[in-house]
Scaffold this active site. Structure first.
Site, PDB file in Angstrom:
ATOM      1  N   HIS A  39       0.704  -1.243   0.129  1.00 49.28           N
ATOM      2  CA  HIS A  39      -0.028  -0.088   0.111  1.00 49.28           C
ATOM      3  C   HIS A  39       0.735   1.295   0.249  1.00 49.28           C
ATOM      4  CE1 HIS A  39       0.647  -0.512   4.454  1.00 49.28           C
ATOM      5  NE2 HIS A  39       0.186   0.459   4.487  1.00 49.28           N
ATOM      6  N   GLU A  96       6.388  -2.248   6.017  1.00 47.15           N
ATOM      7  CA  GLU A  96       6.009  -2.719   7.244  1.00 47.15           C
ATOM      8  C   GLU A  96       6.134  -4.063   7.310  1.00 47.15           C
ATOM      9  OE1 GLU A  96       2.333   0.474   8.534  1.00 47.15           O
ATOM     10  OE2 GLU A  96       1.789  -1.403   7.725  1.00 47.15           O
TER      11      GLU A  96
END
Length: 285
Positions: free
Chosen positions: A193, A240
């Site tokens: 994302h 992440e």
């Protein structure tokens, strides 16, 4: 001794928490996502640990640009739910395990990993959304939680190699704890994302699923992937995913044990503007 019985991997999209809190889980947009966690909730009821070591990243709640620890372990007895601007989520407080957390800190620091020890810390959606996805909406979380915050927000961020090695050190620390504890380690965040700039909204299904393949079958090679690949292929927030390598590094096969069993695998897009990945790996008994 304490032992790691499983690792759990999941995205921690804040909109997922809002959908749960506002009773929207059965709406057409959200229902396919939450259906992917029905197995997981039943699995967790059947494999409830004593402690979850939960790897996540703080989103400018406990920490800010004034203080950015690379790795921070929560050693408190309880962690309140953070107010991220619209009030704390209506979920139970997180109960810690100070004895195991302190033992892990002692062991890992003696292996030359510099952890920040945090005795007071509010926890945000990065930690609470995974708990909600796996546990539903209980009156109290069914296990104790050791929060482990990783800086993946402000560069420089730790390498995949460093995270993978840290997971191995965490496994050794847990296995050297005298109490007979069933411990799970969860890696959270991601998948692909990007939240800003000309590539905002980027989702890369092919890369995400190849990441899951590699995480299962060849985590040591995956740990060598450089930061630039995460950013190029999975977006600026895709970094992440290095936190998943901490959890994977703690599994028994990395230390020469048998390969873990894939209990569940799920992938869905989109949730808000994020690709959601989820995986449960079980260590051999």
């Amino acid at each position: 001794m304490a032992r790691i019985t499983a690792s759990v991997y999941t995205s921690h999209v804040p909109a997922i928490g809002a959908a749960i809190d506002l009773g929207k889980t059965h709406e057409p947009y959200w229902q396919p996502l939450f259906a992917g966690y029905e197995f997981s909730k039943q699995w967790l009821r059947e494999h409830t640990p004593d402690v979850v070591f939960l790897v996540y990243n703080d989103h400018a709640t406990a920490f800010s640009l004034e203080l950015i620890p690379t790795f921070a372990i929560g050693t408190a007895a309880e962690f309140p739910i953070a107010d991220e601007g619209w009030g704390p989520r209506p979920v139970p407080p997180v109960i810690g395990h100070p004895e195991l957390a302190s033992h892990i800190a002692q062991s890992v620091i003696q292996e030359d990993f510099d952890l920040t020890i945090v005795n007071k810390m509010a926890v945000d959606h990065g930690l609470t959304v995974p708990l909600s996805l796996m546990c539903g909406q209980p009156q109290a979380w069914p296990f104790k939680v050791i929060p482990f915050a990783v800086n993946v927000v402000q560069y420089p961020v730790p390498s995949g190699r460093r995270c993978f090695a840290l997971g191995q050190a965490i496994r050794r620390a847990i296995e050297s704890f005298d109490d007979d504890l069933n411990v799970q380690i969860w890696g959270t965040g991601g998948m692909s994302h990007q939240l800003q700039g000309p590539r905002a909204g980027l989702i890369n299904r092919e890369w995400d699923n190849r990441f899951l393949d590699r995480l299962i079958d060849d985590p040591a090679a995956l740990a060598e992937v450089p930061h630039i690949e995460y950013v190029r292929e999975a977006g600026s927030e895709g970094i992440e995913l290095v936190m998943w390598l901490i959890a994977r590094g703690a599994m028994a096969d990395v230390a020469g044990g048998p390969k873990p069993r894939v209990a569940h695998r799920f992938y869905h897009v989109p949730a808000s503007n994020t690709a959601v990945g989820h995986l449960i790996l079980e260590n051999a008994a």
